[in-house]
Design a protein around this motif. Structure first.
Motif, short mmCIF file in Angstrom:
data_model
loop_
_atom_site.label_atom_id
_atom_site.label_comp_id
_atom_site.label_asym_id
_atom_site.label_seq_id
_atom_site.Cartn_x
_atom_site.Cartn_y
_atom_site.Cartn_z
N ARG A 140 46.34 30.86 54.71
CA ARG A 140 46.99 29.80 53.92
C ARG A 140 47.12 28.58 54.82
O ARG A 140 46.85 28.63 56.02
CB ARG A 140 48.37 30.29 53.46
N ASP A 146 46.20 35.00 54.04
CA ASP A 146 46.39 35.14 52.60
C ASP A 146 45.79 36.50 52.22
O ASP A 146 44.60 36.62 51.93
CB ASP A 146 45.65 34.00 51.88
N ARG A 147 46.65 37.50 52.27
CA ARG A 147 46.13 38.86 52.13
C ARG A 147 45.53 39.13 50.76
O ARG A 147 44.48 39.74 50.64
CB ARG A 147 47.26 39.86 52.39
N GLU A 148 46.22 38.64 49.71
CA GLU A 148 45.74 38.95 48.35
C GLU A 148 44.35 38.37 48.12
O GLU A 148 43.46 39.03 47.60
CB GLU A 148 46.73 38.45 47.28
N LYS A 149 44.20 37.11 48.53
CA LYS A 149 42.89 36.46 48.34
C LYS A 149 41.81 37.19 49.17
O LYS A 149 40.68 37.36 48.72
CB LYS A 149 43.01 34.99 48.78
N THR A 150 42.20 37.60 50.36
CA THR A 150 41.27 38.31 51.23
C THR A 150 40.87 39.66 50.61
O THR A 150 39.68 40.00 50.55
CB THR A 150 41.93 38.55 52.62
N TYR A 151 41.88 40.39 50.12
CA TYR A 151 41.59 41.69 49.51
C TYR A 151 40.61 41.52 48.34
O TYR A 151 39.66 42.29 48.19
CB TYR A 151 42.86 42.36 48.99
N ALA A 152 40.87 40.51 47.52
CA ALA A 152 40.03 40.32 46.34
C ALA A 152 38.59 40.01 46.75
O ALA A 152 37.63 40.55 46.19
CB ALA A 152 40.60 39.19 45.48
N ALA A 196 41.66 46.48 51.58
CA ALA A 196 40.93 45.92 50.43
C ALA A 196 40.04 46.97 49.78
O ALA A 196 39.90 47.03 48.56
CB ALA A 196 40.07 44.74 50.89
N ASN A 198 40.54 50.11 49.86
CA ASN A 198 41.31 51.33 49.62
C ASN A 198 40.65 52.52 50.32
O ASN A 198 40.40 53.57 49.72
CB ASN A 198 41.41 51.61 48.12
N PRO A 251 48.80 46.29 57.01
CA PRO A 251 47.92 46.44 55.83
C PRO A 251 47.58 47.89 55.51
O PRO A 251 47.57 48.29 54.34
CB PRO A 251 46.65 45.66 56.23
N ARG A 255 49.39 50.78 52.41
CA ARG A 255 48.57 51.47 51.41
C ARG A 255 48.36 52.95 51.73
O ARG A 255 47.52 53.61 51.13
CB ARG A 255 47.22 50.77 51.28
#
Ligand code: ASP
Length: 437
Positions: A140, A146-152, A196, A198, A251, A255
């Motif tokens: 960011r 930006d973990r969410e954006k990276t995961y996606a 990301a 899983n 991270p 999970r």
């Protein structure tokens, strides 16, 4: 089954190491996601490419020619390519890079090229799809990941390609600029990829067969830890055992992905498995998990007859807070308490701090004891067994080691003792002998 395999600098230091990586990858088709660091040292006198790139930038900053360093870096990559018979146009990419060195290329982008080139070569060698970290690891504007954006983005790449390779250590800011993480950051990229994807496991391949129960510079041939919980690892790491980048834990921990530390040079060794929790019943392991410690702490002891402990403690802590000195431990007696802080954190301001405590607390006495080492004995099983601390103190006492302070971690995962700096190594050896030897 999907595994993320991250290879550290020494695992990709030269063509021979590349061959070992390939054998590891081919041995298990589940290793579909690979993350690599920049080529590291091939021998103790060698240089890590990341260090050379930082050096290169320093030369540019001071207007000194960095041609020799650039040549060294380029030939390290070209050598790997030629030895392995790869096609990647190292020279062409370097030629495109060089004109930008003195112009618009920031230090982060320059340094990130260590991972970039190493990964380009490795991706070709393994036959994996190269996915640039600039396209799948995002920061960011405040510099946080930006973990969410990276995961996606990583998940999307995995939908498109069966097997991918991502360079570690860097990503992209919203401005489009490359940003690197702190040193050792490829561990974080690996953890992000594991989360990301899983993954069933995050394998961190390095040059040791897992985490050792104690520092091998202090204890001869310490046993490796086969299983450790994230919480225990955190205690050991805090007490000086350097294993993984600390930001690489969250991270995967979040999970529920186990983290396996493995040795590229001895792939047959099972390494250390880091897990959320361990089924104690099924466990046959040692009583303690590990021992670690740090030198150079100071104990400030405050005594006041009839003290209102809460009030005095608060006043003393406020003093330290104002001076931005973190307190590692607090021990309390009837009319006294002792605060333990890193000597370096107290710095030259220690006498001012004492003066402030005197003003605020109005104690009968304040004493300062420097040169203290903290030694932590860590183990999830210690909670359930009575008598552990007795055995620990007895072992130290019998060896003539004077304990200056004692603390138990709040979650009873560790017992921490403060000893004189000169007893530091001896204390670790004695405890290792007593509990693990
Ligand atoms: N190459 C970087 C370093 O030397 C990052 C890493 O190896 O994880 O710190």
């Amino acid at each position: 089954m999907l595994k993320v395999a991250k290879f550290g600098g020494s695992s990709v230091a030269g063509a021979d190491q590349f061959r070992k990586v390939k054998a590891i990858i081919e041995a298990d088709p589940a290793r579909r996601v690979v993350v690599t660091s920049a080529a590291g040292k091939r021998s103790s006198s060698d240089h890590k490419l990341t260090d050379l790139l930082y050096l290169c930038h320093a030369h540019i900053t001071y207007g000194v020619s960095c041609e020799d360093i650039v040549d060294t870096i380029r030939s390290r990559f070209a050598e790997i390519r030629d030895e392995l018979g790869l096609q990647y146009d190292v020279e062409g990419d370097f030629d495109r890079l060089l004109p930008r060195l003195n112009r618009d290329m920031g230090v982060d982008e320059l340094v990130s090229r260590g991972e970039y080139f190493t990964s380009r070569l490795m991706a070709e060698y393994l036959g994996y799809r190269f996915v640039d970290a600039a396209d799948c690891v995002f920061f960011r504007l405040d510099g946080q990941l930006d973990r969410e954006k990276t995961y996606a983005a990583i998940a999307e790449a995995l939908e498109k390609y069966e097997r991918i390779l991502i360079p570690g250590f860097y990503g992209k800011l919203p401005t489009g600029k490359i940003k690197v993480m702190t040193r050792g950051g490829s561990d974080i990229t690996g953890a992000l990829a594991a989360a990301a994807a899983n993954a069933d496991v995050y394998e961190n391949w390095t040059d040791v067969s897992g985490i050792l129960m104690a520092d091998p510079k202090i204890v001869e041939n310490p046993a490796p830890i086969s299983k450790i919980t994230f919480a225990e690892l955190q205690e050991l790491a805090f007490m000086g055992a350097s294993v993984l980048h600390e930001d690489s834990i969250a991270p995967v921990k979040e999970r529920g992905i186990p983290l396996n530390i493995r040795n590229t040079n001895r792939p047959e060794d099972p390494g250390t498995m880091i897990v959320e929790s361990v089924d104690e019943e099924a466990e046959q392991e040692r009583f303690i998990t590990g021992i670690a410690g740090r030198r150079n702490f100071t104990i400030l002891t405050v005594k006041k007859h009839g003290m209102n402990t809460c009030e005095s403690l608060r006043q003393a802590l406020e003093t330290l807070e104002r001076s931005h000195v973190p307190v590692e431990h607090i021990t309390m007696g009837l009319d006294s308490f002792a605060l333990v802080a890193a000597t370096a954190a107290l710095g030259d301001g220690v006498y001012e701090i004492i003066a402030d405590i005197q003003k605020a607390v109005r104690p009968d006495d304040v004493t300062v004891k420097e040169g203290i080492s903290l030694v932590a004995t860590v183990g999830r099983k210690m909670t359930s067994r009575p008598g552990t601390s007795g055995r620990l103190f007895h072992a130290l006492g019998k060896s003539g080691i004077n304990i200056r302070t004692i603390a138990q971690g709040a979650d009873e995962l560790s017992i921490i003792v403060g000893v004189e700096n000169e007893d530091f190594e001896k204390a670790i050896r004695v405890l290792y002998e007593r509990f693990a030897g």
